[in-house]
Structures are given as C-alpha cells and as structure tokens.
Scaffold this motif. Structure first.
Motif, mmCIF file in Angstrom:
data_model
loop_
_atom_site.group_PDB
_atom_site.id
_atom_site.type_symbol
_atom_site.label_atom_id
_atom_site.label_comp_id
_atom_site.label_asym_id
_atom_site.label_seq_id
_atom_site.Cartn_x
_atom_site.Cartn_y
_atom_site.Cartn_z
ATOM 1 N N TYR A 38 5.887 16.460 0.979
ATOM 2 C CA TYR A 38 6.312 15.136 0.515
ATOM 3 C C TYR A 38 7.762 15.172 0.054
ATOM 4 C CZ TYR A 38 1.281 13.944 0.255
ATOM 5 O OH TYR A 38 -0.036 13.702 0.524
ATOM 6 N N VAL A 39 8.115 16.215 -0.694
ATOM 7 C CA VAL A 39 9.474 16.334 -1.225
ATOM 8 C C VAL A 39 10.492 16.347 -0.092
ATOM 9 C CG1 VAL A 39 11.093 17.864 -2.418
ATOM 10 C CG2 VAL A 39 8.819 17.464 -3.382
ATOM 11 N N ARG A 40 10.232 17.129 0.940
ATOM 12 C CA ARG A 40 11.183 17.242 2.063
ATOM 13 C C ARG A 40 11.416 15.885 2.720
ATOM 14 N NH1 ARG A 40 8.351 22.124 3.038
ATOM 15 N NH2 ARG A 40 6.996 21.062 4.541
ATOM 16 N N ASP A 41 10.335 15.154 2.997
ATOM 17 C CA ASP A 41 10.507 13.884 3.688
ATOM 18 C C ASP A 41 11.039 12.791 2.766
ATOM 19 O OD1 ASP A 41 9.600 15.119 5.983
ATOM 20 O OD2 ASP A 41 8.416 13.390 6.599
ATOM 21 N N LEU A 42 10.717 12.849 1.479
ATOM 22 C CA LEU A 42 11.308 11.902 0.537
ATOM 23 C C LEU A 42 12.824 12.073 0.483
ATOM 24 C CD1 LEU A 42 8.664 12.043 -2.316
ATOM 25 C CD2 LEU A 42 9.395 9.947 -1.152
ATOM 26 N N GLN A 43 13.282 13.306 0.544
ATOM 27 C CA GLN A 43 14.726 13.554 0.518
ATOM 28 C C GLN A 43 15.387 13.020 1.783
ATOM 29 O OE1 GLN A 43 14.696 17.801 -0.123
ATOM 30 N NE2 GLN A 43 14.703 17.591 -2.364
ATOM 31 N N LYS A 44 14.737 13.190 2.934
ATOM 32 C CA LYS A 44 15.287 12.666 4.182
ATOM 33 C C LYS A 44 15.344 11.133 4.151
ATOM 34 C CE LYS A 44 13.459 16.498 6.978
ATOM 35 N NZ LYS A 44 12.466 16.839 8.033
ATOM 36 N N ALA A 45 14.267 10.513 3.677
ATOM 37 C CA ALA A 45 14.227 9.048 3.605
ATOM 38 C C ALA A 45 15.269 8.525 2.629
ATOM 39 C CB ALA A 45 12.831 8.591 3.196
ATOM 40 N N ALA A 46 15.415 9.208 1.490
ATOM 41 C CA ALA A 46 16.391 8.777 0.486
ATOM 42 C C ALA A 46 17.809 8.834 1.027
ATOM 43 C CB ALA A 46 16.262 9.641 -0.766
ATOM 44 N N ALA A 47 18.088 9.804 1.887
ATOM 45 C CA ALA A 47 19.427 9.900 2.481
ATOM 46 C C ALA A 47 19.668 8.751 3.457
ATOM 47 C CB ALA A 47 19.583 11.243 3.189
ATOM 48 N N LEU A 48 18.668 8.423 4.271
ATOM 49 C CA LEU A 48 18.819 7.352 5.265
ATOM 50 C C LEU A 48 18.979 5.985 4.605
ATOM 51 C CD1 LEU A 48 18.803 6.419 8.234
ATOM 52 C CD2 LEU A 48 16.299 6.270 8.057
ATOM 53 N N TYR A 49 18.199 5.747 3.558
ATOM 54 C CA TYR A 49 18.174 4.428 2.934
ATOM 55 C C TYR A 49 18.971 4.368 1.631
ATOM 56 C CZ TYR A 49 14.033 4.077 5.992
ATOM 57 O OH TYR A 49 13.178 4.090 7.070
ATOM 58 N N SER A 50 19.897 5.249 1.439
ATOM 59 C CA SER A 50 20.617 5.328 0.168
ATOM 60 C C SER A 50 21.425 4.063 -0.105
ATOM 61 C CB SER A 50 21.561 6.532 0.158
ATOM 62 O OG SER A 50 22.687 6.288 0.974
ATOM 63 N N PRO A 51 21.604 3.699 -1.381
ATOM 64 C CA PRO A 51 22.424 2.533 -1.716
ATOM 65 C C PRO A 51 23.850 2.640 -1.191
ATOM 66 C CG PRO A 51 21.142 3.228 -3.625
ATOM 67 C CD PRO A 51 20.973 4.298 -2.578
ATOM 68 N N ALA A 52 24.416 3.839 -1.230
ATOM 69 C CA ALA A 52 25.783 4.016 -0.731
ATOM 70 C C ALA A 52 25.869 3.709 0.766
ATOM 71 C CB ALA A 52 26.268 5.438 -1.005
ATOM 72 N N SER A 53 24.880 4.187 1.531
ATOM 73 C CA SER A 53 24.871 3.917 2.971
ATOM 74 C C SER A 53 24.683 2.433 3.242
ATOM 75 C CB SER A 53 23.756 4.712 3.652
ATOM 76 O OG SER A 53 23.984 6.105 3.529
ATOM 77 N N PHE A 99 8.578 9.106 8.211
ATOM 78 C CA PHE A 99 8.575 10.060 7.099
ATOM 79 C C PHE A 99 7.177 10.198 6.508
ATOM 80 C CE2 PHE A 99 12.726 7.876 7.105
ATOM 81 C CZ PHE A 99 13.561 8.962 7.370
ATOM 82 N N GLN A 100 6.762 11.441 6.275
ATOM 83 C CA GLN A 100 5.472 11.712 5.642
ATOM 84 C C GLN A 100 5.670 11.763 4.128
ATOM 85 O OE1 GLN A 100 2.564 11.864 7.513
ATOM 86 N NE2 GLN A 100 4.016 11.173 9.092
ATOM 87 N N ILE A 101 5.674 10.598 3.523
ATOM 88 C CA ILE A 101 5.985 10.508 2.090
ATOM 89 C C ILE A 101 4.755 10.149 1.262
ATOM 90 C CG2 ILE A 101 8.407 9.948 2.466
ATOM 91 C CD1 ILE A 101 7.710 6.997 2.033
ATOM 92 N N GLY A 102 3.584 10.282 1.852
ATOM 93 C CA GLY A 102 2.350 9.991 1.148
ATOM 94 C C GLY A 102 1.243 9.721 2.134
ATOM 95 N N LEU A 103 0.189 9.048 1.683
ATOM 96 C CA LEU A 103 -0.958 8.749 2.531
ATOM 97 C C LEU A 103 -1.188 7.245 2.588
ATOM 98 C CD1 LEU A 103 -3.530 11.498 1.441
ATOM 99 C CD2 LEU A 103 -1.884 11.565 3.325
ATOM 100 N N LEU A 104 -1.715 6.798 3.738
ATOM 101 C CA LEU A 104 -1.994 5.385 3.959
ATOM 102 C C LEU A 104 -3.498 5.145 4.060
ATOM 103 C CD1 LEU A 104 0.662 4.579 6.724
ATOM 104 C CD2 LEU A 104 0.842 4.119 4.274
ATOM 105 N N PHE A 105 -3.921 3.980 3.575
ATOM 106 C CA PHE A 105 -5.308 3.557 3.779
ATOM 107 C C PHE A 105 -5.314 2.287 4.616
ATOM 108 C CE2 PHE A 105 -3.974 1.219 0.041
ATOM 109 C CZ PHE A 105 -4.593 -0.019 0.176
ATOM 110 N N LYS A 106 -6.464 1.985 5.209
ATOM 111 C CA LYS A 106 -6.583 0.797 6.048
ATOM 112 C C LYS A 106 -6.502 -0.444 5.180
ATOM 113 C CE LYS A 106 -9.473 -1.312 9.610
ATOM 114 N NZ LYS A 106 -10.747 -1.200 10.379
ATOM 115 N N SER A 107 -5.578 -1.330 5.516
ATOM 116 C CA SER A 107 -5.327 -2.512 4.701
ATOM 117 C C SER A 107 -6.597 -3.323 4.471
ATOM 118 C CB SER A 107 -4.272 -3.393 5.380
ATOM 119 O OG SER A 107 -4.045 -4.568 4.640
#
Length: 385
Positions: free
Chosen positions: A355-370, A323-331
């Motif tokens: 970001y909104v689109r992928d956040l919604q997809k991630a939230a569905a996959l990792y939802s508390p109900a699931s 999911f493209q939910i933001g940006l990453l930097f080198k640790s």
C-alpha cells in the motif's frame, strides 16, 4: 502572474475550503501573486492571507424558500452573477490581473458567460468543473460549444479521462484533480506498518449524510471476525438540525461498544489534518453513482496523507485500476463490504508495504504542485479561433 480567484460559494468547511487553499499556496509557491474577488458581504471559513476585493451584489441563498419565492431568488441570483461577470471584465480591462480562476463551476456558469461581456475577457479564465455526470454532459458540451469563439474562456474538467463520455472539444481541457496534504502540522512518515500489539486505527470521516449509510456500516463492522486488534473512529460534521439529530441517535446507539469512538464535530485546518494523521487507514463505505464521475475528496485526502482505504468500486475506479492503495467492495453490497473490511483488517500487516509503495506513486502523480503546473500550462496556451 497576478492570478485572481473568483469565489462566490460560501461553505462552513470541507474540501471546497481546502481546494482554494491549494490554489492560493501552490500558485504562490511558484512565484505568482494571488488574490480573491468575491461578492459583497462574502465570508470565508479561513484566512488565506491574501488580498480580497469585493464585487457589488451579494450571494443569493435558496435556504428555506420554495415556490415563487425560490423562482424570484433564481432570477436575482442570475442578475447578480451577470453583474459579477461584468465587474470582472472591467477589472481585467483595467489590467488588475493577468488571469482568472473560477474554482468551482458548472455548465450554468458557462451558459451565463456566453451572454456576458466577460466572454471577451482580455485575460485567460479557467472555469474548473469538478466532474461531469451523464445527465450534465449534453448541457455542458452545448454550453462549451457556444464559447468556442472565445479563446480566453477555458473550461477545465477534473477527471481521469481525456474526453467527456467520448466527446472532445478543442476548448475543453481535462486534468487530474489534486491531493489534499498536511499543511499546518509536521509531515511525519504518513504510511508505515502498525507496530506489533497496537490496534489498527481506522477512520470514517467527513460530513454526515444519510447516503453514506453509516448505521448499515456499523452493523457490518460489528459482524466482522478480526484476527488483530482494531479501533474505529467515526467523525461527523453536520450542517442541518435533522442530520445532527440522526447522528446523535446513532452515537447513542453504538457508543457502548468497545473499540468504537465518535466525534460529532466539524474539523478544519490543523485539527482536521491531525485527526487524519492519527489514524492508519480510511474507510469510505458509501456508494453513489456520482462517485464515478466526480473525484472523491476523501479519497484524495487519503492519497495525500498516505492512508490506505476501503472503498466502494464506484469510487473513482480509474485510480484503483492504476494503484493498489487499498481494497474495494461491490457498491451497495453489505455482505461484500463485510468480507472486504474483514480481509483488509486481517491482512493489513502483510500488505501495508505494498500500500505504501502505491500510495507514494499516486501522491506523486496527483500532487498539488503538479496540479497547479497543469493550470499554468492552460493559462499560457495560445489558442486561435
């Protein structure tokens, strides 16, 4: 089902508290009865509004002790744990519950239960492990192997893979962790573009620890060249006097800069949720190898609250690969952090819809109900030995 949660870790707040709340509220939402079993004298940080039953034997703390005294407390802690296990077994034999969850476990819990009568539990028991690092893996796999002949003991690892460093065991389950979502405040639109002219509010939240390198981050933030208005909110909760003193030193040093605000306060419940809701994006500029193997509480708060993030590339990389939910930097690379933070802020307006689109997809996959539904499936398994 009547589900007993065995909790023996006392904490003043944080994601452990909210994790228990997920279990309580989501299982009840599915129509189950939920209650706690805890050591005598145990104190919760919040009221979960379910029955609480005490087990004989108090929690043993290592706080302020070393050497022989610590060794003695280790022995006492192990004796109490074995006693709690025996009492849970007896309660299960009396028919007081249909299933048991231990919400925060380690390989040590499994090693102890192999020596306890609870290994013969008449009801399924899920031991939840919040990740396994390379050093722990051999010990965990060894402990789990000793329980292969105990079909109702069900070690369950929160992870993004189907194995433990390439190893699979029939009696080990792997499932995704759950997101943390608003539960006490209105669930308004949580991810949306920032209105023209309004500063982008980014937040650095959580327990203050030196490993998060807050001071290094603040220096990097101040070096940035931003082409849109931006505001930074830094919230920190401290548990130890030395951490509190260090955080206050940082606040004094940087509070004079425009656009930077500090909140030295622990937040819980509605106050915590509102603070997250009121920002536009979350920053997780800390780096540590353990983040590759243990799910990030703040990352899963960001997903649940629909907030894009800036994070190090060792923070649950499987999530960012999907999911493209933001940006990453080198640790660990401060220059990479500076460039990434600058790019995130300056391109936020044009990228926010993605970001909104992928956040919604991630939230569905990792939802508390699931998440709770997956735990239900583990309880219902019929496993022969």
């Amino acid at each position: 089902m009547r589900i007993a949660i065995f909790e023996n870790i006392m904490t003043p707040g944080g994601h452990e508290v909210d994790f228990n709340r997920i279990l309580v509220e989501e299982f009840r939402q599915q129509g189950h009865e939920v209650f706690f079993y805890v050591p005598e004298g145990f104190h919760f940080s919040m009221d979960y509004h379910v029955p609480v039953h005490e087990l004989q034997g108090s929690v043993v703390s290592y706080s302020g002790v070393t050497g022989v005294r610590k060794l003695m407390r280790t022995i006492k802690r192990e004796l109490h744990r074995m006693s709690w296990y025996r009492q849970l077994y007896e309660a299960a034999k009396r028919g007081e519950m249909d299933a048991i969850i231990v919400p925060t476990s380690t390989y040590r819990y499994l090693r102890a239960i192999a020596k306890s009568v609870l290994r013969h539990s008449p009801v399924p028991i899920i031991f939840i492990l919040h990740g396994i690092n390379p050093g722990e893996a051999p010990k965990f796999l060894k402990a789990a192997k000793k329980l292969e002949a105990c079909p109702n003991i069900r070690p369950t690892v929160l992870t993004f893979t189907e194995d433990i460093f390439g190893e699979k065991r029939d009696n080990i389950r792997t499932i995704y962790p759950p997101t943390f979502v608003p539960r006490d405040i209105e669930r308004k639109s949580m991810a949306s573009p920032v209105s023209a002219g309004r500063p982008l509010t980014i937040g650095f939240f959580g327990q203050y620890r030196r490993e998060k390198r807050l001071e290094d981050f603040l220096e990097v933030y101040l070096q940035g060249n931003y082409t849109r208005p931006v505001r930074l909110l830094v919230q920190g909760a401290t548990m130890h006097p030395e951490d509190a003193a260090d955080f206050e030193r940082i606040i004094k040093k940087y509070s004079g800069y425009d656009g930077i605000e500090f909140l030295h306060k622990g937040l819980i419940g509605a106050e915590w949720q509102q603070a997250i809701m009121d920002i536009d994006a979350l920053l997780m500029p800390y780096s540590a190898p353990r983040y590759r193997y243990h799910w990030g509480g703040m990352l899963f708060t960001a997903i649940g609250f629909q907030k894009p993030v800036v994070a190090s590339d060792d923070m649950n990389p499987e999530v960012f690969a999907a999911f493209q939910i933001g940006l990453l930097f080198k640790s660990g690379d401060m220059e990479s952090l500076r460039e990434t933070l600058e790019r995130f802020i300056n391109t936020y307006d044009e990228r926010s819809a993605g970001y909104v689109r992928d956040l919604q997809k991630a939230a569905a996959l990792y939802s508390p109900a699931s998440f709770v539904q997956r735990l239900e499936e583990i309880f219902k398994e019929q496993r022969s030995i």
